[in-house]
Write a protein that holds these residues in place. Structure first.
Motif, PDB file in Angstrom:
ATOM      1  N   UNK A  79       0.836  -1.195   0.000  1.00  0.00           N
ATOM      2  CA  UNK A  79       0.000   0.000   0.000  1.00  0.00           C
ATOM      3  C   UNK A  79       0.879   1.256   0.000  1.00  0.00           C
ATOM      4  N   UNK A  95     -19.408   7.348  -8.777  1.00  0.00           N
ATOM      5  CA  UNK A  95     -19.234   8.563  -7.967  1.00  0.00           C
ATOM      6  C   UNK A  95     -18.777   9.730  -8.844  1.00  0.00           C
ATOM      7  N   UNK A  96     -18.882  10.940  -8.303  1.00  0.00           N
ATOM      8  CA  UNK A  96     -18.555  12.141  -9.091  1.00  0.00           C
ATOM      9  C   UNK A  96     -17.053  12.287  -9.300  1.00  0.00           C
ATOM     10  N   UNK A 156      -6.379  12.501 -10.241  1.00  0.00           N
ATOM     11  CA  UNK A 156      -6.589  11.555  -9.144  1.00  0.00           C
ATOM     12  C   UNK A 156      -5.264  10.958  -8.674  1.00  0.00           C
ATOM     13  N   UNK A 201     -15.333  13.094  -6.065  1.00  0.00           N
ATOM     14  CA  UNK A 201     -15.151  11.877  -5.241  1.00  0.00           C
ATOM     15  C   UNK A 201     -14.010  11.031  -5.777  1.00  0.00           C
ATOM     16  N   UNK A 258       2.295   1.777  -3.406  1.00  0.00           N
ATOM     17  CA  UNK A 258       1.281   2.316  -4.314  1.00  0.00           C
ATOM     18  C   UNK A 258       1.001   3.790  -4.042  1.00  0.00           C
ATOM     19  N   UNK A 272     -11.925   5.579 -14.188  1.00  0.00           N
ATOM     20  CA  UNK A 272     -12.612   6.311 -13.121  1.00  0.00           C
ATOM     21  C   UNK A 272     -13.777   5.465 -12.620  1.00  0.00           C
ATOM     22  N   UNK A 273     -14.106   5.630 -11.347  1.00  0.00           N
ATOM     23  CA  UNK A 273     -15.228   4.858 -10.804  1.00  0.00           C
ATOM     24  C   UNK A 273     -16.533   5.504 -11.265  1.00  0.00           C
ATOM     25  N   UNK A 282       4.200   5.414  -5.644  1.00  0.00           N
ATOM     26  CA  UNK A 282       4.204   5.321  -7.102  1.00  0.00           C
ATOM     27  C   UNK A 282       2.785   5.510  -7.620  1.00  0.00           C
ATOM     28  N   UNK A 283       2.502   6.664  -8.194  1.00  0.00           N
ATOM     29  CA  UNK A 283       1.168   6.864  -8.764  1.00  0.00           C
ATOM     30  C   UNK A 283       1.130   6.282 -10.158  1.00  0.00           C
ATOM     31  N   UNK A 284       0.086   5.475 -10.451  1.00  0.00           N
ATOM     32  CA  UNK A 284      -0.014   4.873 -11.776  1.00  0.00           C
ATOM     33  C   UNK A 284      -1.191   5.496 -12.526  1.00  0.00           C
ATOM     34  N   UNK A 288     -10.703  10.200  -3.550  1.00  0.00           N
ATOM     35  CA  UNK A 288     -10.836   8.834  -3.022  1.00  0.00           C
ATOM     36  C   UNK A 288      -9.581   8.357  -2.290  1.00  0.00           C
ATOM     37  N   UNK A 289      -8.444   8.511  -2.984  1.00  0.00           N
ATOM     38  CA  UNK A 289      -7.175   8.039  -2.421  1.00  0.00           C
ATOM     39  C   UNK A 289      -6.812   8.785  -1.151  1.00  0.00           C
ATOM     40  N   UNK A 343      -9.121   7.388   1.520  1.00  0.00           N
ATOM     41  CA  UNK A 343      -8.843   5.984   1.840  1.00  0.00           C
ATOM     42  C   UNK A 343      -7.537   5.848   2.614  1.00  0.00           C
ATOM     43  N   UNK A 344      -6.586   6.695   2.276  1.00  0.00           N
ATOM     44  CA  UNK A 344      -5.298   6.601   2.970  1.00  0.00           C
ATOM     45  C   UNK A 344      -5.255   7.479   4.215  1.00  0.00           C
TER      46      UNK A 344
END
Lengths: 261, 246, 261
Positions: free
Chosen positions: B74, B93-94, B152, B97, B77, B89-90, B80-82, B101-102, B105-106
């Motif tokens: 984690x 959600x907007x 993102x 969002x 990740x 994109x999900x 290192x942004x991929x 998200x990241x 979540x982190x």
């Protein structure tokens, strides 16, 4: 992202679905007898020796109306003594308060069966107004239902003994039956033979005698005869007091000399 | 530093990568070129542990990529942004969002004000206006979606940026803008980039180093100037292709 | 020679099957382990409850209503044929509905409605690298995608089963009154003499188990989907086929278990 209004609408429908199901479950539970409306119950313990297929949840009826159900069945660790009768099965039943006034100490607790599907239930006969009302926690003795199995096994015993008797006395019975047959044959012959005239005469005479007797007895029934009879009865009653000493005294003291015998 | 040592990977008995070894030092902008299906994307995904190597090791900084250690994975990740080939994109959600998200979540930022500021900052960096924030990803064009996906990735401020064919499906103006963005990030913010691409023009314009893959192995590893004068057939073909497109 | 070849092929096939099977089991177990952590995303979960539950109500009500009616007609035919007597038709149809058909048919219908959707959604997310994107954002795809669908599906299965039962039983009451001349009172008396609360509890346990199978199997198919569009379709088909099969097998196992205890 769902807008707020849309989100609320969804929440509403999910909630509505959930509530519908909760209500349905309550209805099902109530119909299945798992839950009942909250109300005061009369808790009565009934003792039996034989429960005859009663189960937890079986209905309890008073005068045929369902007023409660069996809530617990347990075996007593030490048998209770009621009227010199030891009982070991305790059935706890919840009876609705509306039936409380007629469940009295002289009520009888029968185990019955209803319908073709054979539903077992406890029938409580209404008590008389003279007997006190049963209160919650009361313990009463129930009427044990007839044990079909016992009746059958007794029946088997009786039949068994009859069979044994027949087996043992087969010869005697055969002779006995033979004798009976002979006897009936003879009697038959007798009735068919020359003696038949005589028997007919005999029956005719018997008929005449009973006819006469009937006439005599009917004559005896008229008021004059009854009066005559009463007088004789009185006479005999009075004569009863005349015993030997009295008679001797009467004869001796009054100087009567008579040759009695 | 990212260090790749003797990396091997095969799918269904087909060898994709064989004994790949190279290192990327801080501040570099490495372009990995190669034909389609040569395993460029697989190589990128190996670095962040989305695909696991059959043999060989990868280390990011001091941390080894190991699927058995989810916390370390984690962390890798996060560092290192991929940026994926597709916006990824999900849908549910907007844009806002998606970008935050990241962060959430982190647990990197907790204050709503800070999160909003960070999202707007990254959106500006990729050249988008704040109008898109409340839109759903499906309402946006492919190019805009791609920019959102870069925003993102940038939101968690990674040390290394991995781009998987970033200019695919973008118009020439957007491509130029993206190239400029990668260059700016590398030069101004000191971000290390690894870009997987077919786009030789971008590689020559932005890259500080070019690695050419062929048949599972590295056939060229050097500066853009050396690439231009390389005698390797594939390198020449790539440049001819560039000439043709130009 | 041929036998050796056949034998080797067979062993390879069996080995491959077992390997796949154990891989499946271990994946599903780890998925369940992750599910049980219940990292709850309230909004997403609510959305899934709405999409999977509320939006399936209409089709379930219609389908199960007809199943209830069919049961009455079919059982009446059977009973009249075999027993020449149809007074127990309501009881048997309700019992069959509660213990078996209610949860099984509801969940099979639910599988075809939502199983394919879940597998296709997750499959296409895999193809478009959304799953990898989630991992890059340090979000477990199982927490993010499967947990809400799992809760939604269990919610949908249980609520829809209960509603189906209600529809089938009340629909049955209507048809029994029309066709068999059973009055509603008689119908419900017979039904709820046989259908007891444990049957309803079994029914709910079954539907919850089937409901949790749907997203687990569908998500597994989605996560292991190939990388082209055809693979998404295949994953969706396989999700429905396998879930239906597992539901029927699980139904047998649960019925056996409930029968044993």
């Amino acid at each position: 992202m769902p807008t707020n209004a849309k989100g609320l609408q969804r929440e509403f429908w999910v909630g509505a679905l959930f509530m519908t199901v909760v209500v349905l479950l309550v209805i099902f539970g109530w119909l299945m007898g798992a839950i009942g409306p909250i109300q005061n119950h009369l808790k009565i313990f009934v003792l039996y020796n034989f429960a005859g297929g009663i189960e937890v949840g079986s209905p309890v009826r008073v005068s045929g109306v369902k007023v409660g159900k069996v809530s617990k069945i347990e075996f007593l660790s030490s048998a209770a003594e009621i009227n010199k009768d030891s009982v070991s099965l305790k059935i706890t039943m919840d009876v609705s308060m509306k039936a409380a006034p007629i469940v009295r100490e002289d009520s009888k607790f029968y185990i019955n069966m209803a319908g073709i599907i054979g539903e077992k239930y406890i029938e409580i006969s209404p008590g008389t107004s003279a007997a006190p009302i049963l209160h919650t926690g009361a313990t009463v003795r129930g009427v044990d239902p007839p044990r079909i199995d016992q009746l059958l096994s007794q029946g088997y015993g009786v039949f068994g003994r009859i069979t044994d008797f027949i087996d043992e006395n087969e010869k005697t019975l055969t002779e006995f039956l033979g004798g009976m047959k002979e006897l009936i044959g003879d009697a038959n012959k007798l009735l068919k033979g020359r003696e038949r005239q005589k028997i007919a005469g005999l029956i005719e005479n018997l008929h005449a005698v009973t006819g006469d007797l009937h006439e005599i007895s009917s004559r005896l029934k008229n008021p004059e005869t009854i009066k005559f009879y009463d007088e004789i009865y009185e006479l005999v009653h009075r004569a009863h007091a005349i015993d030997k000493p009295t008679l001797q005294k009467f004869l001796q003291e009054d100087g009567i000399r008579a040759r009695v015998f | 530093m990212i260090n790749i040592n003797k990396l091997c990977k095969s799918f269904d008995n087909r060898k994709i990568l064989e004994n790949i070894s190279f290192s990327v030092v801080k501040g570099e902008c490495v372009f990995i070129l190669g034909k389609s299906g040569v395993g460029k994307s697989v190589l990128l995904k190996n670095i962040v542990g989305l695909v696991l190597p059959d043999s060989g090791t990868i280390t990011v900084g001091e941390i080894k990529v190991d699927a058995q250690r989810p916390e370390e994975l984690s962390l890798i990740r996060q560092r290192c942004g991929l940026v994926f080939q597709f916006p990824a994109l999900l849908d549910s959600v907007t844009v806002f969002e998606n970008i935050c998200f990241g962060l959430r979540a982190r647990g990197l930022l907790t204050s709503q004000v800070e999160i909003a500021a960070r999202v707007k900052e990254k959106l500006k960096l990729v050249g988008l206006s704040e109008v898109v924030l409340d839109q759903m990803p499906t309402e946006l064009s492919f190019g805009t979606q791609k920019r959102v996906s870069i925003a993102r990735t940038l939101a968690v401020e990674p040390e290394y940026l991995l781009f998987d064919e970033p200019t695919t499906g973008m118009d020439p103006i957007a491509t130029a803008g993206l190239n400029q963005l990668i260059k700016n990030l590398t030069v101004k913010l000191g971000v290390t980039s690894i870009v997987v691409s077919h786009d030789i023009k971008s590689a020559l314009a932005v890259g500080t180093r070019i690695i050419l893959l062929e048949d599972g192995g590295i056939v060229f590893d050097g500066k853009p100037g050396e690439f231009k004068s390389s005698s390797i057939t594939l390198a020449q073909e790539f440049q001819m292709g560039f000439g043709y497109h130009a | 020679m041929i036998m050796t070849w056949l034998g080797r092929a067979l062993i390879l096939k069996v080995g491959e099957f077992l390997a796949t099977f154990f891989l499946w089991i271990s994946t599903v177990l780890s998925m369940i382990k992750q599910l049980l952590k219940l990292k709850f995303r309230a909004r997403e979960t609510l959305l899934q409850m709405y999409l999977l539950g509320v939006q399936s109500v209409l089709i379930m009500v219609v389908a199960m209503g007809f199943v209830g009616l069919m049961l009455i007609i079919e059982l009446a035919f059977h009973m009249n044929l075999v027993l020449k007597h149809d007074s127990l038709v309501p009881a048997f149809s309700a019992l069959l509905m509660v213990r078996e058909l209610g949860p099984v048919i509801t969940c099979l219908l639910l599988t075809s409605r939502i199983g394919a959707g879940i597998a296709a959604e997750i499959g296409s997310m895999k193809i478009s690298e959304q799953l990898d994107a989630l991992k890059m954002l340090s979000i477990d795809p199982i927490d993010y995608l499967v947990v809400p669908r799992w809760i939604g599906s269990v919610f949908a299965a249980v609520t829809l089963t209960v509603i189906s039962l209600a529809i089938a039983i009340w629909g049955g009451a209507f048809l029994a009154a029309q066709k068999l001349g059973t009055s509603p009172g008689e119908y419900f008396n017979t039904v709820f003499f046989f259908v007891k609360f444990p049957d309803l509890a079994h029914c709910i346990v079954k539907s919850a188990v089937f409901g949790s199978l749907i997203p687990i199997v569908a998500a597994y198919q989605g996560f292991n989907c190939g990388s082209d569009s055809a693979a998404v379709g295949e994953a969706a088909t396989q999700a429905v086929v396998r879930t239906s099969l597992y539901i029927i097998i699980a139904d047998f196992l649960l019925t056996y278990l409930f029968y044993a205890i």
